[in-house]
Write a protein that holds these residues in place. Structure first.
Motif, PDB file in Angstrom:
ATOM      1  N   LEU A  25      10.822  34.206 -15.600  1.00  0.00           N
ATOM      2  CA  LEU A  25       9.594  33.449 -15.898  1.00  0.00           C
ATOM      3  C   LEU A  25       9.862  31.947 -15.867  1.00  0.00           C
ATOM      4  CD1 LEU A  25       7.909  35.467 -18.796  1.00  0.00           C
ATOM      5  CD2 LEU A  25       7.245  35.401 -16.391  1.00  0.00           C
ATOM      6  N   PHE A  26      10.984  31.526 -16.437  1.00  0.00           N
ATOM      7  CA  PHE A  26      11.341  30.112 -16.473  1.00  0.00           C
ATOM      8  C   PHE A  26      11.546  29.566 -15.064  1.00  0.00           C
ATOM      9  CE2 PHE A  26      14.550  26.685 -17.161  1.00  0.00           C
ATOM     10  CZ  PHE A  26      13.724  25.823 -17.859  1.00  0.00           C
ATOM     11  N   TYR A  27      12.271  30.320 -14.235  1.00  0.00           N
ATOM     12  CA  TYR A  27      12.495  29.898 -12.850  1.00  0.00           C
ATOM     13  C   TYR A  27      11.177  29.821 -12.079  1.00  0.00           C
ATOM     14  CZ  TYR A  27      14.080  29.733  -8.052  1.00  0.00           C
ATOM     15  OH  TYR A  27      14.259  29.363  -6.752  1.00  0.00           O
ATOM     16  N   THR A  28      10.310  30.802 -12.281  1.00  0.00           N
ATOM     17  CA  THR A  28       8.999  30.798 -11.612  1.00  0.00           C
ATOM     18  C   THR A  28       8.190  29.575 -12.038  1.00  0.00           C
ATOM     19  OG1 THR A  28       9.017  33.204 -11.486  1.00  0.00           O
ATOM     20  CG2 THR A  28       6.879  32.119 -11.253  1.00  0.00           C
ATOM     21  N   PHE A  29       8.232  29.261 -13.325  1.00  0.00           N
ATOM     22  CA  PHE A  29       7.514  28.092 -13.836  1.00  0.00           C
ATOM     23  C   PHE A  29       8.048  26.807 -13.216  1.00  0.00           C
ATOM     24  CE2 PHE A  29       7.136  24.662 -16.961  1.00  0.00           C
ATOM     25  CZ  PHE A  29       5.757  24.601 -17.083  1.00  0.00           C
ATOM     26  N   LEU A  30       9.371  26.685 -13.136  1.00  0.00           N
ATOM     27  CA  LEU A  30       9.965  25.470 -12.569  1.00  0.00           C
ATOM     28  C   LEU A  30       9.738  25.355 -11.064  1.00  0.00           C
ATOM     29  CD1 LEU A  30      13.414  25.212 -14.402  1.00  0.00           C
ATOM     30  CD2 LEU A  30      11.335  23.893 -14.829  1.00  0.00           C
ATOM     31  N   LYS A  33      -0.660  21.158  -2.927  1.00  0.00           N
ATOM     32  CA  LYS A  33      -0.231  22.178  -3.871  1.00  0.00           C
ATOM     33  C   LYS A  33      -1.267  23.295  -3.956  1.00  0.00           C
ATOM     34  CE  LYS A  33       2.241  18.886  -6.771  1.00  0.00           C
ATOM     35  NZ  LYS A  33       3.596  19.241  -6.593  1.00  0.00           N
ATOM     36  N   ILE A  34      -0.789  24.500  -4.256  1.00  0.00           N
ATOM     37  CA  ILE A  34      -1.721  25.604  -4.449  1.00  0.00           C
ATOM     38  C   ILE A  34      -2.310  25.510  -5.856  1.00  0.00           C
ATOM     39  CG2 ILE A  34      -0.528  27.075  -2.796  1.00  0.00           C
ATOM     40  CD1 ILE A  34       0.646  28.602  -5.158  1.00  0.00           C
ATOM     41  N   GLU A  35      -3.323  26.306  -6.123  1.00  0.00           N
ATOM     42  CA  GLU A  35      -4.034  26.249  -7.399  1.00  0.00           C
ATOM     43  C   GLU A  35      -3.115  26.605  -8.567  1.00  0.00           C
ATOM     44  OE1 GLU A  35      -7.260  25.241  -8.104  1.00  0.00           O
ATOM     45  OE2 GLU A  35      -7.121  24.561  -6.033  1.00  0.00           O
ATOM     46  N   ARG A  36      -3.222  25.849  -9.616  1.00  0.00           N
ATOM     47  CA  ARG A  36      -2.376  26.020 -10.805  1.00  0.00           C
ATOM     48  C   ARG A  36      -2.575  27.391 -11.456  1.00  0.00           C
ATOM     49  NH1 ARG A  36       2.208  24.462 -12.376  1.00  0.00           N
ATOM     50  NH2 ARG A  36       2.475  24.291 -14.579  1.00  0.00           N
ATOM     51  N   SER A  37      -3.780  27.926 -11.403  1.00  0.00           N
ATOM     52  CA  SER A  37      -4.057  29.210 -12.063  1.00  0.00           C
ATOM     53  C   SER A  37      -3.327  30.377 -11.405  1.00  0.00           C
ATOM     54  CB  SER A  37      -5.560  29.476 -12.102  1.00  0.00           C
ATOM     55  OG  SER A  37      -6.108  29.478 -10.807  1.00  0.00           O
ATOM     56  N   TYR A  38      -2.772  30.167 -10.211  1.00  0.00           N
ATOM     57  CA  TYR A  38      -2.039  31.232  -9.527  1.00  0.00           C
ATOM     58  C   TYR A  38      -0.767  31.619 -10.288  1.00  0.00           C
ATOM     59  CZ  TYR A  38       0.065  33.886  -5.694  1.00  0.00           C
ATOM     60  OH  TYR A  38       0.623  34.880  -4.934  1.00  0.00           O
ATOM     61  N   ILE A  39      -0.285  30.734 -11.130  1.00  0.00           N
ATOM     62  CA  ILE A  39       0.921  31.039 -11.897  1.00  0.00           C
ATOM     63  C   ILE A  39       0.688  32.226 -12.827  1.00  0.00           C
ATOM     64  CG2 ILE A  39       0.589  29.489 -13.864  1.00  0.00           C
ATOM     65  CD1 ILE A  39       3.619  28.753 -13.452  1.00  0.00           C
ATOM     66  N   TYR A  40      -0.551  32.413 -13.300  1.00  0.00           N
ATOM     67  CA  TYR A  40      -0.852  33.559 -14.163  1.00  0.00           C
ATOM     68  C   TYR A  40      -0.671  34.872 -13.408  1.00  0.00           C
ATOM     69  CZ  TYR A  40      -2.905  29.905 -17.039  1.00  0.00           C
ATOM     70  OH  TYR A  40      -3.112  28.764 -17.774  1.00  0.00           O
ATOM     71  N   ILE A  41      -1.037  34.878 -12.146  1.00  0.00           N
ATOM     72  CA  ILE A  41      -0.860  36.086 -11.325  1.00  0.00           C
ATOM     73  C   ILE A  41       0.628  36.349 -11.108  1.00  0.00           C
ATOM     74  CG2 ILE A  41      -1.250  37.062  -9.019  1.00  0.00           C
ATOM     75  CD1 ILE A  41      -3.962  35.594  -9.065  1.00  0.00           C
ATOM     76  N   LEU A  42       1.394  35.299 -10.845  1.00  0.00           N
ATOM     77  CA  LEU A  42       2.840  35.467 -10.679  1.00  0.00           C
ATOM     78  C   LEU A  42       3.468  36.004 -11.960  1.00  0.00           C
ATOM     79  CD1 LEU A  42       3.728  32.199  -8.727  1.00  0.00           C
ATOM     80  CD2 LEU A  42       3.518  34.513  -7.809  1.00  0.00           C
ATOM     81  N   PHE A  43       3.092  35.444 -13.107  1.00  0.00           N
ATOM     82  CA  PHE A  43       3.618  35.904 -14.396  1.00  0.00           C
ATOM     83  C   PHE A  43       3.231  37.359 -14.659  1.00  0.00           C
ATOM     84  CE2 PHE A  43       3.996  31.510 -16.651  1.00  0.00           C
ATOM     85  CZ  PHE A  43       5.098  31.216 -15.871  1.00  0.00           C
ATOM     86  N   ASN A  57       2.565  39.707 -12.389  1.00  0.00           N
ATOM     87  CA  ASN A  57       3.344  40.568 -11.488  1.00  0.00           C
ATOM     88  C   ASN A  57       4.792  40.709 -11.950  1.00  0.00           C
ATOM     89  OD1 ASN A  57       1.091  40.956  -9.902  1.00  0.00           O
ATOM     90  ND2 ASN A  57       1.639  39.371  -8.442  1.00  0.00           N
ATOM     91  N   ILE A  58       5.377  39.621 -12.412  1.00  0.00           N
ATOM     92  CA  ILE A  58       6.752  39.674 -12.929  1.00  0.00           C
ATOM     93  C   ILE A  58       6.804  40.559 -14.171  1.00  0.00           C
ATOM     94  CG2 ILE A  58       8.562  38.301 -14.051  1.00  0.00           C
ATOM     95  CD1 ILE A  58       7.683  35.987 -12.134  1.00  0.00           C
ATOM     96  N   SER A  59       5.832  40.418 -15.047  1.00  0.00           N
ATOM     97  CA  SER A  59       5.798  41.210 -16.280  1.00  0.00           C
ATOM     98  C   SER A  59       5.704  42.698 -15.983  1.00  0.00           C
ATOM     99  CB  SER A  59       4.616  40.773 -17.155  1.00  0.00           C
ATOM    100  OG  SER A  59       4.763  39.425 -17.528  1.00  0.00           O
ATOM    101  N   ILE A  60       4.858  43.062 -15.022  1.00  0.00           N
ATOM    102  CA  ILE A  60       4.749  44.470 -14.639  1.00  0.00           C
ATOM    103  C   ILE A  60       6.093  44.984 -14.134  1.00  0.00           C
ATOM    104  CG2 ILE A  60       3.700  46.060 -12.959  1.00  0.00           C
ATOM    105  CD1 ILE A  60       1.852  45.299 -15.257  1.00  0.00           C
TER     106      ILE A  60
END
Length: 169
Positions: free
Chosen positions: A77-82, A22-32, A34-37
């Motif tokens: 965001l929910f789909y990205t999290f799942l 698995k990739i690093e868990r903290s990468y989800i913050y970057i995805l969130f 980018n989605i927010s922007i």
């Protein structure tokens, strides 16, 4: 004479048996982020156009559109999290495998002999979180064929060194 014998599919290695990392868990913050922007920009444009507009019924349309954007944003965001745990990779003797996606699972396999060069990139947020993105380019493509975000800096450098050594053999 050319031989083209049929391969018994039962004898092929099963992808399910592959141990993916698995990739690093903290990468989800970057995805969130980018989605927010991606959702904030249309909202700002909507607000500015509404302020500059002379249309009287603007607020009723504004509320409907903002509600729709917020619902789509929350679902994204929910789909990205799942789907985040499905972002996994593996390096084998002859290829590199990357898997991602929840509803539409995508598995990319890049043979090591096809790799032309690799690149490590780090955005501002990736540097703050000690993460990197590894881009792998193969022959005949115009862009990177495989991009793995969410690797630690050390991990990306190790993989990059390994792949560079394979390319130079």
């Amino acid at each position: 004479m050319l031989n083209n014998l049929q391969i018994d599919l039962e004898q092929l290695p099963k992808l399910e048996n592959l141990s993916l990392k698995k990739i690093e868990r903290s990468y989800i913050y970057i995805l969130f982020f980018n989605i927010s922007i991606g959702f904030i920009m249309p909202l700002i444009a909507l607000i500015v156009s509404g302020i500059l507009s002379n249309f009287e019924g603007w607020w009723s349309y504004f509320i409907m559109i903002v509600t729709a954007i917020i619902v789509v944003y929350a679902l994204t965001l929910f789909y990205t999290f799942l789907s985040f745990p499905k972002r996994q990779y593996a390096i084998r003797e002859n290829d590199m495998v990357y898997s991602e996606g929840l509803l539409f699972n995508k598995i990319t396999t890049v043979p090591l002999v096809r790799i032309q060069h690799t690149e490590i990139s780090r955005s501002f947020l990736e540097r703050k979180l000690n993460l990197s993105t590894l881009k792998i380019y193969t022959a005949g493509a115009t862009g990177s064929d495989l991009k793995i975000g969410g690797l630690t800096k050390d991990e990306a450098e190790k993989i990059n060194s390994f792949l560079t050594a394979q390319i130079n053999e």
